[in-house]
Design a protein around this motif. Sequence first.
Motif, PDB file in Angstrom:
ATOM      1  N   THR A 172      15.662  15.430   0.255  1.00 37.87           N
ATOM      2  CA  THR A 172      16.122  14.752   1.338  1.00 37.87           C
ATOM      3  C   THR A 172      15.733  15.148   2.596  1.00 37.87           C
ATOM      4  N   GLU A 173      15.183  16.072   2.931  1.00 35.66           N
ATOM      5  CA  GLU A 173      14.613  16.795   4.192  1.00 35.66           C
ATOM      6  C   GLU A 173      13.185  16.676   4.292  1.00 35.66           C
ATOM      7  N   THR A 174      12.684  15.867   3.624  1.00 29.36           N
ATOM      8  CA  THR A 174      10.965  15.437   3.853  1.00 29.36           C
ATOM      9  C   THR A 174      11.081  14.327   4.903  1.00 29.36           C
ATOM     10  N   PRO A 175       9.915  14.136   5.620  1.00 28.12           N
ATOM     11  CA  PRO A 175       9.887  13.054   6.591  1.00 28.12           C
ATOM     12  C   PRO A 175       9.714  11.819   5.859  1.00 28.12           C
ATOM     13  N   ALA A 176       9.325  11.461   4.434  1.00 29.62           N
ATOM     14  CA  ALA A 176       9.294  10.418   3.650  1.00 29.62           C
ATOM     15  C   ALA A 176      10.720   9.955   3.585  1.00 29.62           C
ATOM     16  N   PHE A 177      11.575  10.956   2.938  1.00 28.99           N
ATOM     17  CA  PHE A 177      12.870  10.397   2.621  1.00 28.99           C
ATOM     18  C   PHE A 177      13.723   9.985   4.005  1.00 28.99           C
ATOM     19  N   ARG A 178      13.662  10.561   5.068  1.00 25.04           N
ATOM     20  CA  ARG A 178      13.950  10.273   6.381  1.00 25.04           C
ATOM     21  C   ARG A 178      13.649   9.024   6.788  1.00 25.04           C
ATOM     22  N   ARG A 179      12.306   8.533   6.576  1.00 22.60           N
ATOM     23  CA  ARG A 179      12.018   7.210   7.176  1.00 22.60           C
ATOM     24  C   ARG A 179      12.769   6.212   6.144  1.00 22.60           C
ATOM     25  N   ALA A 180      12.967   6.361   4.754  1.00 25.06           N
ATOM     26  CA  ALA A 180      13.753   5.674   3.892  1.00 25.06           C
ATOM     27  C   ALA A 180      15.009   5.420   4.284  1.00 25.06           C
ATOM     28  N   GLN A 181      15.701   6.521   4.812  1.00 23.65           N
ATOM     29  CA  GLN A 181      17.128   6.617   5.241  1.00 23.65           C
ATOM     30  C   GLN A 181      17.331   5.751   6.440  1.00 23.65           C
ATOM     31  N   GLU A 182      16.134   5.786   7.224  1.00 25.44           N
ATOM     32  CA  GLU A 182      16.489   4.879   8.477  1.00 25.44           C
ATOM     33  C   GLU A 182      16.676   3.414   8.211  1.00 25.44           C
ATOM     34  N   MET A 183      15.979   2.904   7.104  1.00 20.66           N
ATOM     35  CA  MET A 183      16.054   1.556   6.604  1.00 20.66           C
ATOM     36  C   MET A 183      17.306   1.433   5.656  1.00 20.66           C
ATOM     37  N   MET A 184      17.768   2.652   4.882  1.00 20.77           N
ATOM     38  CA  MET A 184      18.848   2.368   4.196  1.00 20.77           C
ATOM     39  C   MET A 184      20.063   3.424   4.433  1.00 20.77           C
ATOM     40  N   PRO A 185      20.537   3.453   5.386  1.00 18.03           N
ATOM     41  CA  PRO A 185      21.370   4.842   5.831  1.00 18.03           C
ATOM     42  C   PRO A 185      22.208   5.433   4.750  1.00 18.03           C
ATOM     43  N   ASP A 186      22.607   4.766   3.578  1.00 20.13           N
ATOM     44  CA  ASP A 186      23.623   5.268   2.849  1.00 20.13           C
ATOM     45  C   ASP A 186      22.781   5.853   1.659  1.00 20.13           C
ATOM     46  N   ILE A 187      21.517   5.715   1.726  1.00 16.72           N
ATOM     47  CA  ILE A 187      20.615   6.338   0.421  1.00 16.72           C
ATOM     48  C   ILE A 187      20.873   7.767   0.124  1.00 16.72           C
ATOM     49  N   LEU A 188      20.851   8.880   1.281  1.00 22.57           N
ATOM     50  CA  LEU A 188      21.461  10.000   1.264  1.00 22.57           C
ATOM     51  C   LEU A 188      22.722  10.446   0.344  1.00 22.57           C
ATOM     52  N   LEU A 189      23.747   9.377   0.787  1.00 26.26           N
ATOM     53  CA  LEU A 189      24.952   9.507   0.242  1.00 26.26           C
ATOM     54  C   LEU A 189      24.955   9.292  -1.281  1.00 26.26           C
ATOM     55  N   LYS A 190      24.241   8.170  -1.720  1.00 25.22           N
ATOM     56  CA  LYS A 190      23.986   7.735  -2.887  1.00 25.22           C
ATOM     57  C   LYS A 190      23.514   8.774  -3.825  1.00 25.22           C
ATOM     58  N   SER A 191      22.296   9.401  -3.154  1.00 26.57           N
ATOM     59  CA  SER A 191      21.600  10.238  -4.033  1.00 26.57           C
ATOM     60  C   SER A 191      22.568  11.226  -4.310  1.00 26.57           C
ATOM     61  N   TRP A 192      23.221  12.057  -3.571  1.00 22.68           N
ATOM     62  CA  TRP A 192      24.191  12.962  -3.797  1.00 22.68           C
ATOM     63  C   TRP A 192      25.364  12.637  -4.742  1.00 22.68           C
ATOM     64  N   GLN A 193      25.512  11.661  -4.390  1.00 23.70           N
ATOM     65  CA  GLN A 193      26.830  11.070  -5.433  1.00 23.70           C
ATOM     66  C   GLN A 193      26.230  10.627  -7.035  1.00 23.70           C
ATOM     67  N   GLN A 194      24.860  10.199  -6.956  1.00 23.36           N
ATOM     68  CA  GLN A 194      24.431  10.138  -8.328  1.00 23.36           C
ATOM     69  C   GLN A 194      24.233  11.536  -9.022  1.00 23.36           C
ATOM     70  N   GLN A 195      23.673  12.493  -8.368  1.00 23.23           N
ATOM     71  CA  GLN A 195      23.454  13.807  -8.695  1.00 23.23           C
ATOM     72  C   GLN A 195      24.534  14.414  -9.318  1.00 23.23           C
ATOM     73  N   ALA A 196      25.667  14.168  -8.540  1.00 21.56           N
ATOM     74  CA  ALA A 196      27.082  14.769  -8.796  1.00 21.56           C
ATOM     75  C   ALA A 196      27.719  14.340 -10.186  1.00 21.56           C
ATOM     76  N   LEU A 197      27.816  13.094 -10.039  1.00 21.93           N
ATOM     77  CA  LEU A 197      28.417  12.265 -11.099  1.00 21.93           C
ATOM     78  C   LEU A 197      27.587  12.445 -12.501  1.00 21.93           C
ATOM     79  N   TYR A 198      26.146  12.548 -12.349  1.00 22.45           N
ATOM     80  CA  TYR A 198      25.557  12.774 -13.597  1.00 22.45           C
ATOM     81  C   TYR A 198      25.601  14.153 -14.215  1.00 22.45           C
TER      82      TYR A 198
END
Length: 497
Positions: free
Chosen positions: A294-320
């Motif tokens: 999530t600290e890579t430039p590519a992920f941060r670019r995606a986060q600008e278009m989809m602000p909740d992608i970081l939260l969803k990534s952490w949620q899915q990882q924790a729930l799984y």
Amino acid sequence: MMFEFGDEEPYYTLYDYPVYNDDDDSMDNYVDEYETSHGHLHQQITAELEKKERENFQNAQQNLLSHVRVSVDEVSRVTGTLYDEQRYSDVTLAVGDRRFHAHRLVLSAWSDVFKTMLCNLSCRTTNLKCQDLVEEECCEEFFGDFLKFLYTASVDLTKENVLPLALLADKYLVKELRELCDEFIRDKQNDAQEVVTFIRSALKLGMHETVEVCLQSLLCNFSFLKPDQLLSLKGEHLIYLLDSGPRLMVDDEFTLFKKIEPWLDQCQSEDTLLSIIKLIRFPYMNALQLKKATETPAFRRAQEMMPDILLKSWQQQALYKEGSLDDLPEDFPWPRLYLNPSDEARFPDQKCISTRDQPMNEPIAVHIDGSSYCHTCLAWEGKRIGQKHFFKQASTFRCLIKLTQSPDSPNEVNFQINTYYEDSRKILHLGVRALVHGATVPIYFSKCLPLLPSITPYIGKVTSRDTQFTFPIGISDPEIMTLHVTIILEDEDEKTT
């Protein structure tokens, strides 16, 4: 059923009767025992005799046919003598600067396109008709090889002629040749450079089906791709690979992400970038890997278009990791064929210690012409809950691996695997990385197998269909192969917990 001299004796001669007096009290018991035994024995022998009769009938059919059947090789040898033979030809094919003497009967037997094209040509031995064919420039050079296949049913495929021949096979609807071309391309799956070259050439020729065949071969050798080869792939190709369910074979999810990061950095399309980020299986990373991703430039670019992608990534990882099935999203991702997490993915040089969320796939050393039971495969079991797929590491799993040297070629090894599991599963996805002892380049292969019920139901296990993989190993007289095996067991039934 009539018995002839020399046949097996009737069933009554197989049972030895003891002699009893009429006043013997045990006679009644004997009669009951005899009738029971006689009934079972009669059924058994009757079934055996019927089986033998069927076998005799089939053997008689085969013996009869063997006297009149001509082998395909013999037919091909005879028709092969007519290739480019002018004396009996009834049509001339003009391809570029070359002329080929051909026979309408042979061409029409293989191709409905030729049958339609040549049906109006009159057959005159004194004035042969000439049919001009307009072919792609790359196909003109190899049209003779294509035509020779129609006469001999054989072809010598190379990386230079396989795509032109596949294009000709498509144009003239010769599916047998097309299948041979596709098989040749699949056999090159461990040469990523050739596969990428095939993709580039097929795109120029508009051969979209061939591109898909090449992409399928990349599913199991994705790890072979070098940065420049990966950068040459289009966004739609990368999406195809990442969106292939459990068929993509990689070391682990974080290593996959780091491998495609240079491609993501040079991606100009924001929509393509976001589509690819969404296909990353974040739940199958451990916490430290997810943090780094999530600290890579590519992920941060995606986060600008989809602000909740970081939260969803952490949620899915924790729930799984916690196994909270009810809270998993409807589009919960499949695991891939993870062979083994690398040391790089575990960050051994970091001061913080990450937990072993992903199990290590231990290497399996198997002697060729021998077999071995294994409990160290990396296995994932999955089930569908409503529309959700949930996967976790399988705790009870074993397999029997057997390697045998091919009797036809000393440089080939047959790979056979039987898998045993204590529950009912419908599909098994198998991935293997094999390294011959003394070699430096591994061999990858994968396959999807249906599971079959065990012959002994009381054991309560399921056995997969025996499967053989044959591949060249390039080393004379090998003795040992080191394997990393991963298996995904898929249950398609809808279940609830």
